[in-house]
Design an enzyme around this catalytic site. Structure first.
Site, short mmCIF file in Angstrom:
data_model
loop_
_atom_site.label_atom_id
_atom_site.label_comp_id
_atom_site.label_asym_id
_atom_site.label_seq_id
_atom_site.Cartn_x
_atom_site.Cartn_y
_atom_site.Cartn_z
N GLU A 39 -39.12 17.80 29.24
CA GLU A 39 -38.95 16.37 29.56
C GLU A 39 -39.91 15.96 30.68
OE1 GLU A 39 -36.46 18.56 29.44
OE2 GLU A 39 -35.76 17.94 27.44
N GLU A 40 -40.01 16.80 31.71
CA GLU A 40 -40.91 16.45 32.83
C GLU A 40 -42.35 16.40 32.33
OE1 GLU A 40 -39.63 19.78 35.11
OE2 GLU A 40 -38.46 18.59 36.55
N TYR A 41 -42.69 17.36 31.42
CA TYR A 41 -44.05 17.39 30.87
C TYR A 41 -44.31 16.10 30.08
CZ TYR A 41 -48.07 18.77 28.04
OH TYR A 41 -49.30 18.81 27.43
N LYS A 120 -57.50 43.61 15.96
CA LYS A 120 -58.39 42.72 15.20
C LYS A 120 -57.54 41.59 14.61
CE LYS A 120 -62.04 42.67 11.72
NZ LYS A 120 -61.46 41.60 10.86
N1 LIG Z 1 -60.96 39.39 15.01
C1 LIG Z 1 -60.97 39.91 16.25
O1 LIG Z 1 -59.92 40.06 16.86
C2 LIG Z 1 -62.27 40.28 16.86
C3 LIG Z 1 -63.45 40.01 16.18
C4 LIG Z 1 -64.68 40.36 16.76
C5 LIG Z 1 -65.94 40.10 16.10
O2 LIG Z 1 -65.97 39.51 14.96
C6 LIG Z 1 -67.15 40.52 16.76
C7 LIG Z 1 -68.40 40.33 16.16
C8 LIG Z 1 -69.53 40.77 16.85
F1 LIG Z 1 -70.72 40.61 16.29
C9 LIG Z 1 -69.44 41.37 18.10
C10 LIG Z 1 -68.19 41.56 18.69
C11 LIG Z 1 -67.06 41.14 18.02
O3 LIG Z 1 -65.84 41.33 18.62
C12 LIG Z 1 -64.69 40.97 18.02
N2 LIG Z 1 -63.55 41.24 18.70
C13 LIG Z 1 -62.35 40.92 18.14
N3 LIG Z 1 -61.22 41.20 18.87
#
Ligand SMILES: NC(=O)c1cc2c(=O)c3cc(F)ccc3oc2nc1N
Length: 332
Positions: A39-41, A120
């Protein structure tokens, strides 16, 4: 109409409101640790929207009011990347990641090499540019050389700061992703509307970022993890691990599970650990990104036209493939 004089106290109130609202965005969306109630936000935001409506000349592109969208764009401009956005080569098992480590050590003539292991994130790559700490551009990877300017849509991603906590001029890169529960909610909504569901959160995030109606993007909860500083040497950074800390200091959302690994065995242990633990996460991951930690070593290793030689994706076994194998085993 003659240039209307805007009272000084209005300008000061608007500036203070912007700082305060962006600070609370940071607390809520980056740290997941708000210090005021919703609410404050909302009260702060409503006051800023009211003042910007009374004095439209005060609206700036990095005002937090731009996060709610409302523009319908004709299309996306193309923008050239400052340095190419490369892709990662893939490895799928321990033998291949050991081969990567051997190649790295051979080129570096080093007995042991430190790596940073990062989950990733299965999302959409994004490049973000800031001038004196203010957001100026968000671009997709595109073909690696040039991408699409999706700045208006990027502004609606609450975890991406419109102002950094330090007034630096920097380009960073990361991933915009759709959390799993948002992906489910969105597909339920699409089903009710008779629309085809998105196949996975990555497609849902990519499809959302390509929307020309920014209000629609703002209505969907996209999130981000930032993991890359362009030209880190300009900020005195010597390693990827330091770069991740720097990104946190600037106010970006950085994945909390990254690990500094003394050697490739620790990377393999990390990969095994997260192959099991990934179901705990509220976002999809399809592997681990393994990066040589020291930037001087990264420069020696260099990159091909497509991918860096100092980083590689260590993918988890694909779900369906593994199930298929299991089926065959059971039938035998
Ligand atoms: N999807 C990801 O979580 C993720 C993707 C990349 C990259 O695609 C990537 C591509 C490059 F050419 C160089 C570093 C990178 O580092 C990365 N680091 C990550 N954590």
């Amino acid at each position: 109409m003659s240039e209307r004089k805007i009272p000084k106290e209005v300008i000061e109130e608007v500036e203070r409101l912007r700082e305060e609202i962006e600070y609370h965005n940071y607390r809520y969306y980056v740290l997941n640790d708000p210090v005021i109630t919703d609410e404050e936000y909302d009260k702060l935001m409503r006051r800023l929207i009211e003042l910007e409506r009374m004095y439209p000349e005060l609206v700036t592109p990095d005002s937090p009011t731009q996060r709610v969208g409302g523009k319908v764009l004709e299309g996306f401009k193309t923008v050239k990347h400052s340095v190419p956005m490369l892709s990662l080569d893939n490895t799928y098992n321990e033998e291949e990641i050991l081969e990567f480590d051997r190649r790295v050590k051979k080129t570096l003539q080093e007995a042991e090499v430190e790596y940073v292991a990062e989950l990733k994130i299965d999302g959409v790559s994004i490049a973000l540019r800031y001038e004196n700490g203010k957001f100026v551009l968000g671009a997709t990877r595109g073909d690696g050389i040039e991408g699409e300017d999706v700045s208006e849509n990027v502004k609606t991603v609450r975890s991406i700061p419109l102002r950094l906590r330090k007034p630096v001029t920097v380009e960073v890169r990361g991933e915009i992703y759709m959390p799993v529960d948002e992906f489910k909610r969105l597909n339920d909504e699409r089903e009710e509307e008779g629309l085809p569901p998105f196949a996975n959160p990555r497609n849902a995030a990519a499809g959302t970022l390509r929307q020309l109606n920014t209000a629609l993007v703002a209505a969907r909860r996209l999130d981000s993890f930032i993991y890359y500083v362009v030209h880190p040497e300009n900020y005195g950074l010597k390693t990827q691990w330091e770069a991740l800390q720097f990104l946190k200091e600037l106010g970006f959302k950085v994945n909390p599970h990254s690990k500094l690994c003394k050697n490739i065995q620790e990377v393999i242990d990390y990969w095994r650990e997260w192959e099991e633990r990934k179901k705990e996460l509220d976002y999809w991951v399809d592997g681990v990104v393994v990066k040589v930690n020291r930037f001087d070593f990264q420069r020696i290793l260099g990159e091909t036209s497509k991918a860096p030689r100092w980083a590689i994706a260590f993918k988890f076994p694909a779900e369906q493939a593994r199930t298929r194998v299991l089926d065959v085993t059971i039938q035998v």
